[in-house]
Enzyme design. Structure first.
Site, short mmCIF file in Angstrom:
data_model
loop_
_atom_site.label_atom_id
_atom_site.label_comp_id
_atom_site.label_asym_id
_atom_site.label_seq_id
_atom_site.Cartn_x
_atom_site.Cartn_y
_atom_site.Cartn_z
N ASN A 147 0.86 -1.19 0.00
CA ASN A 147 0.00 0.00 0.00
C ASN A 147 0.90 1.24 0.00
OD1 ASN A 147 -1.84 2.03 0.49
ND2 ASN A 147 -2.29 1.39 2.60
N LYS A 167 0.11 4.36 -0.36
CA LYS A 167 -0.47 5.58 0.22
C LYS A 167 -0.14 6.77 -0.69
CE LYS A 167 -0.06 3.38 4.66
NZ LYS A 167 0.07 3.49 6.11
N HIS A 174 -9.40 1.76 4.85
CA HIS A 174 -8.13 1.95 5.58
C HIS A 174 -8.33 2.94 6.72
CE1 HIS A 174 -4.01 2.90 6.57
NE2 HIS A 174 -3.67 1.78 5.93
N GLU A 230 -6.62 5.24 7.85
CA GLU A 230 -6.28 6.64 7.55
C GLU A 230 -7.46 7.33 6.86
OE1 GLU A 230 -2.69 5.77 5.44
OE2 GLU A 230 -1.68 5.27 7.32
N GLU A 266 -5.68 -4.53 10.60
CA GLU A 266 -4.59 -3.59 10.84
C GLU A 266 -4.84 -2.80 12.12
OE1 GLU A 266 -2.48 -2.46 6.94
OE2 GLU A 266 -4.25 -1.21 7.06
N GLY A 308 2.72 2.06 10.90
CA GLY A 308 3.81 3.02 10.80
C GLY A 308 4.54 3.31 12.11
N SER A 347 3.32 -2.25 10.41
CA SER A 347 4.76 -2.42 10.66
C SER A 347 5.31 -3.78 10.24
CB SER A 347 5.07 -2.14 12.14
OG SER A 347 4.76 -0.80 12.46
P1 PGA Z 1 2.90 0.17 7.63
O1 PGA Z 1 1.42 0.48 7.04
O2 PGA Z 1 3.34 -1.12 7.03
O3 PGA Z 1 3.71 1.34 7.20
O4 PGA Z 1 2.73 0.08 9.12
C1 PGA Z 1 0.48 -0.53 6.83
C2 PGA Z 1 -0.78 0.06 6.28
O5 PGA Z 1 -1.15 1.18 6.65
O6 PGA Z 1 -1.45 -0.58 5.43
#
Ligand code: PGA
Length: 249
Positions: A7, A9, A97, A99, A166, A172, A210
Protein backbone atom coordinates in the site's frame (compact mmCIF):
# COMPACT_ATOMS: atom_id res chain seq x y z
CA UNK A 1 -2.09 -18.83 -1.45
CA UNK A 2 -0.50 -16.02 0.54
CA UNK A 3 -0.86 -12.37 -0.33
CA UNK A 4 1.81 -9.71 -0.12
CA UNK A 5 0.07 -6.42 -0.83
CA UNK A 6 1.94 -3.12 -0.95
CA UNK A 7 0.00 0.00 0.00
CA UNK A 8 1.93 3.00 -1.27
CA UNK A 9 -0.47 5.58 0.22
CA UNK A 10 0.52 9.12 -0.97
CA UNK A 11 3.76 8.02 -2.60
CA UNK A 12 5.01 7.67 -6.14
CA UNK A 13 5.56 9.46 -9.45
CA UNK A 14 5.70 7.91 -12.93
CA UNK A 15 9.39 6.96 -12.45
CA UNK A 16 8.49 4.90 -9.39
CA UNK A 17 7.43 2.20 -11.81
CA UNK A 18 11.00 0.90 -11.48
CA UNK A 19 10.13 -0.30 -7.96
CA UNK A 20 7.25 -2.41 -9.30
CA UNK A 21 9.42 -3.60 -12.16
CA UNK A 22 12.13 -4.88 -9.80
CA UNK A 23 9.60 -6.69 -7.65
CA UNK A 24 8.04 -8.28 -10.73
CA UNK A 25 11.46 -9.45 -11.93
CA UNK A 26 12.06 -11.06 -8.55
CA UNK A 27 8.71 -12.87 -8.77
CA UNK A 28 9.61 -14.31 -12.14
CA UNK A 29 12.91 -15.57 -10.83
CA UNK A 30 11.51 -17.00 -7.60
CA UNK A 31 10.56 -20.29 -9.25
CA UNK A 32 10.81 -22.22 -5.99
CA UNK A 33 8.01 -20.33 -4.25
CA UNK A 34 6.25 -18.02 -6.69
CA UNK A 35 3.22 -20.28 -7.08
CA UNK A 36 2.55 -20.05 -3.36
CA UNK A 37 1.89 -16.32 -3.22
CA UNK A 38 0.40 -13.34 -5.02
CA UNK A 39 1.88 -9.83 -5.04
CA UNK A 40 -0.28 -6.77 -5.51
CA UNK A 41 0.92 -3.16 -5.41
CA UNK A 42 -1.49 -0.29 -4.73
CA UNK A 43 -0.08 3.00 -6.06
CA UNK A 44 -2.07 6.27 -5.94
CA UNK A 45 -4.80 6.96 -8.54
CA UNK A 46 -2.42 9.08 -10.63
CA UNK A 47 -0.34 6.01 -11.52
CA UNK A 48 -3.07 3.41 -11.96
CA UNK A 49 -3.50 3.67 -15.71
CA UNK A 50 0.20 3.58 -16.54
CA UNK A 51 1.03 0.79 -14.09
CA UNK A 52 -1.97 -1.36 -14.93
CA UNK A 53 -1.11 -1.21 -18.62
CA UNK A 54 2.57 -1.95 -18.12
CA UNK A 55 1.88 -4.89 -15.81
CA UNK A 56 -1.08 -6.31 -17.67
CA UNK A 57 -0.72 -10.10 -17.86
CA UNK A 58 2.35 -9.99 -15.61
CA UNK A 59 2.82 -11.86 -12.35
CA UNK A 60 2.37 -8.74 -10.25
CA UNK A 61 -1.04 -7.07 -10.03
CA UNK A 62 -2.01 -3.46 -9.48
CA UNK A 63 -4.67 -2.37 -6.99
CA UNK A 64 -6.44 0.90 -6.25
CA UNK A 65 -6.28 2.36 -2.75
CA UNK A 66 -9.81 3.70 -2.51
CA UNK A 67 -12.78 4.93 -4.52
CA UNK A 68 -15.69 7.33 -4.15
CA UNK A 69 -18.85 5.96 -2.55
CA UNK A 70 -21.03 6.69 -5.57
CA UNK A 71 -20.61 4.86 -8.82
CA UNK A 72 -20.08 5.78 -12.45
CA UNK A 73 -19.81 9.53 -13.27
CA UNK A 74 -21.10 12.56 -11.38
CA UNK A 75 -20.50 16.07 -10.06
CA UNK A 76 -17.94 15.05 -7.44
CA UNK A 77 -14.81 17.13 -7.95
CA UNK A 78 -11.60 15.23 -7.38
CA UNK A 79 -13.32 11.87 -6.96
CA UNK A 80 -12.79 8.58 -8.76
CA UNK A 81 -15.46 5.87 -8.94
CA UNK A 82 -15.13 2.10 -8.86
CA UNK A 83 -16.46 2.09 -12.41
CA UNK A 84 -13.58 4.31 -13.57
CA UNK A 85 -11.03 2.15 -11.76
CA UNK A 86 -12.36 -1.10 -13.20
CA UNK A 87 -12.17 0.34 -16.73
CA UNK A 88 -8.38 0.67 -16.30
CA UNK A 89 -8.14 -3.09 -16.03
CA UNK A 90 -7.73 -3.01 -12.26
CA UNK A 91 -9.12 -5.94 -10.27
CA UNK A 92 -8.38 -5.03 -6.64
CA UNK A 93 -9.19 -2.17 -4.34
CA UNK A 94 -8.39 -1.31 -0.71
CA UNK A 95 -11.42 -0.03 1.19
CA UNK A 96 -11.75 1.18 4.77
CA UNK A 97 -8.13 1.95 5.58
CA UNK A 98 -7.89 3.53 9.03
CA UNK A 99 -6.28 6.64 7.55
CA UNK A 100 -9.38 7.14 5.40
CA UNK A 101 -11.68 6.31 8.30
CA UNK A 102 -9.83 8.96 10.33
CA UNK A 103 -10.60 11.56 7.69
CA UNK A 104 -14.33 10.91 7.78
CA UNK A 105 -15.21 7.58 6.20
CA UNK A 106 -17.90 6.02 8.36
CA UNK A 107 -19.68 2.67 8.16
CA UNK A 108 -22.47 4.07 5.98
CA UNK A 109 -20.00 5.41 3.41
CA UNK A 110 -17.93 2.22 3.55
CA UNK A 111 -21.02 0.13 2.91
CA UNK A 112 -21.71 2.14 -0.24
CA UNK A 113 -18.09 1.83 -1.34
CA UNK A 114 -18.11 -1.94 -0.95
CA UNK A 115 -21.40 -2.08 -2.83
CA UNK A 116 -20.07 -0.08 -5.81
CA UNK A 117 -16.77 -2.00 -5.82
CA UNK A 118 -18.59 -5.34 -5.92
CA UNK A 119 -20.95 -4.06 -8.58
CA UNK A 120 -17.87 -3.37 -10.72
CA UNK A 121 -16.50 -6.81 -10.01
CA UNK A 122 -13.50 -5.59 -8.01
CA UNK A 123 -11.84 -7.74 -5.35
CA UNK A 124 -11.87 -5.88 -2.07
CA UNK A 125 -9.23 -5.65 0.63
CA UNK A 126 -11.40 -4.47 3.49
CA UNK A 127 -9.42 -2.94 6.38
CA UNK A 128 -10.45 -3.14 10.00
CA UNK A 129 -8.56 -2.46 13.22
CA UNK A 130 -8.80 -1.21 16.78
CA UNK A 131 -7.10 1.86 18.21
CA UNK A 132 -4.79 1.99 21.22
CA UNK A 133 -7.49 2.84 23.75
CA UNK A 134 -9.78 0.09 22.52
CA UNK A 135 -6.92 -2.36 22.79
CA UNK A 136 -6.11 -1.22 26.30
CA UNK A 137 -9.75 -1.71 27.28
CA UNK A 138 -9.67 -5.21 25.76
CA UNK A 139 -12.32 -4.28 23.21
CA UNK A 140 -10.36 -5.50 20.16
CA UNK A 141 -12.58 -8.38 19.00
CA UNK A 142 -15.76 -6.47 19.82
CA UNK A 143 -14.59 -3.52 17.69
CA UNK A 144 -13.50 -5.75 14.81
CA UNK A 145 -16.77 -7.68 14.76
CA UNK A 146 -18.73 -4.43 14.71
CA UNK A 147 -16.62 -3.01 11.88
CA UNK A 148 -17.41 -6.14 9.88
CA UNK A 149 -21.13 -6.45 10.57
CA UNK A 150 -21.84 -2.73 10.03
CA UNK A 151 -20.42 -2.85 6.51
CA UNK A 152 -20.51 -6.35 5.02
CA UNK A 153 -23.84 -7.94 4.17
CA UNK A 154 -24.77 -11.59 3.95
CA UNK A 155 -25.96 -11.31 0.35
CA UNK A 156 -22.66 -9.89 -0.90
CA UNK A 157 -20.33 -12.02 -2.97
CA UNK A 158 -18.12 -12.71 0.03
CA UNK A 159 -15.53 -14.56 -2.03
CA UNK A 160 -14.55 -11.17 -3.46
CA UNK A 161 -13.71 -9.79 -0.02
CA UNK A 162 -10.39 -10.22 1.81
CA UNK A 163 -10.16 -8.85 5.34
CA UNK A 164 -7.05 -6.91 6.34
CA UNK A 165 -6.66 -6.68 10.09
CA UNK A 166 -4.59 -3.59 10.84
CA UNK A 167 -4.36 -2.43 14.44
CA UNK A 168 -4.23 1.37 14.18
CA UNK A 169 -1.57 1.59 16.90
CA UNK A 170 0.68 -0.61 14.81
CA UNK A 171 0.53 1.26 11.50
CA UNK A 172 3.81 3.02 10.80
CA UNK A 173 4.92 2.79 14.44
CA UNK A 174 7.20 -0.25 14.52
CA UNK A 175 4.94 -1.70 17.23
CA UNK A 176 3.44 -5.09 16.46
CA UNK A 177 1.01 -7.35 18.29
CA UNK A 178 2.33 -10.31 20.26
CA UNK A 179 2.38 -13.38 18.03
CA UNK A 180 0.04 -15.41 20.24
CA UNK A 181 -2.39 -12.50 20.59
CA UNK A 182 -2.50 -11.94 16.86
CA UNK A 183 -3.00 -15.63 16.21
CA UNK A 184 -5.90 -15.68 18.67
CA UNK A 185 -7.54 -12.66 17.04
CA UNK A 186 -7.26 -14.17 13.57
CA UNK A 187 -8.79 -17.48 14.73
CA UNK A 188 -11.65 -15.68 16.47
CA UNK A 189 -12.31 -13.57 13.38
CA UNK A 190 -12.32 -16.54 11.02
CA UNK A 191 -14.81 -18.39 13.22
CA UNK A 192 -16.96 -15.32 13.59
CA UNK A 193 -17.05 -14.63 9.85
CA UNK A 194 -18.28 -18.15 9.09
CA UNK A 195 -20.94 -18.11 11.75
CA UNK A 196 -22.14 -14.59 11.13
CA UNK A 197 -22.40 -14.94 7.36
CA UNK A 198 -23.64 -18.55 7.61
CA UNK A 199 -21.16 -19.57 4.96
CA UNK A 200 -18.72 -22.37 4.30
CA UNK A 201 -16.45 -19.88 2.60
CA UNK A 202 -13.06 -19.63 4.28
CA UNK A 203 -12.43 -15.92 4.59
CA UNK A 204 -8.89 -14.82 4.00
CA UNK A 205 -7.38 -12.58 6.63
CA UNK A 206 -4.28 -10.48 6.12
CA UNK A 207 -2.30 -8.67 8.77
CA UNK A 208 -1.06 -5.11 8.35
CA UNK A 209 0.96 -2.81 10.59
CA UNK A 210 4.76 -2.42 10.66
CA UNK A 211 5.40 -5.53 8.59
CA UNK A 212 9.07 -5.52 7.57
CA UNK A 213 11.88 -7.98 6.90
CA UNK A 214 12.34 -8.50 10.66
CA UNK A 215 8.79 -8.65 12.00
CA UNK A 216 7.87 -11.09 9.22
CA UNK A 217 9.85 -13.79 11.07
CA UNK A 218 7.25 -13.72 13.86
CA UNK A 219 4.22 -13.31 11.63
CA UNK A 220 5.13 -16.29 9.52
CA UNK A 221 4.61 -18.49 12.57
CA UNK A 222 0.88 -17.73 12.35
CA UNK A 223 -0.37 -20.32 9.88
CA UNK A 224 -3.90 -18.91 9.97
CA UNK A 225 -2.76 -15.67 8.31
CA UNK A 226 -3.32 -15.47 4.56
CA UNK A 227 -0.85 -12.68 3.94
CA UNK A 228 0.15 -9.12 4.63
CA UNK A 229 -0.74 -5.53 3.83
CA UNK A 230 2.52 -3.63 3.79
CA UNK A 231 2.83 0.17 3.90
CA UNK A 232 6.23 1.76 4.48
CA UNK A 233 8.30 -1.26 3.42
CA UNK A 234 6.50 -1.53 0.06
CA UNK A 235 8.04 1.73 -1.18
CA UNK A 236 11.41 0.02 -1.57
CA UNK A 237 11.76 -2.99 -3.84
CA UNK A 238 14.57 -4.36 -1.69
CA UNK A 239 12.64 -4.13 1.58
CA UNK A 240 9.54 -5.61 -0.01
CA UNK A 241 11.43 -8.48 -1.65
CA UNK A 242 13.24 -9.19 1.64
CA UNK A 243 9.88 -9.67 3.34
CA UNK A 244 8.94 -12.36 0.83
CA UNK A 245 12.40 -13.93 1.00
CA UNK A 246 12.34 -14.10 4.79
CA UNK A 247 8.83 -15.45 4.81
CA UNK A 248 9.91 -18.50 2.78
CA UNK A 249 13.30 -18.90 4.44
P1 PGA B 1 2.90 0.17 7.63
O1 PGA B 1 1.42 0.48 7.04
O2 PGA B 1 3.34 -1.12 7.03
O3 PGA B 1 3.71 1.34 7.20
O4 PGA B 1 2.73 0.08 9.12
C1 PGA B 1 0.48 -0.53 6.83
C2 PGA B 1 -0.78 0.06 6.28
O5 PGA B 1 -1.15 1.18 6.65
O6 PGA B 1 -1.45 -0.58 5.43
Amino acid sequence: MKYFIGNWKMFGIPGSIKIVDRINKFLNKDKKNNKKYKVIIAPPHTLLQDFSQKFKDKKISISAQNCFYKDHFGAHTGSVSAFMIKRLGINHIIIGHSENRASGENDVILKEKIFTALKNNLNIIFCIGENKIQKRKKLTTKVLKKQITKVLKRNYNLKKIIIAYEPIWSIGTGKVPKTNELKKTVIILKKFLKLNFRTKHNFQILYGGSVDNKSIHNFKLIKELDGFLIGGASKSSKKFIDIIRNFYK
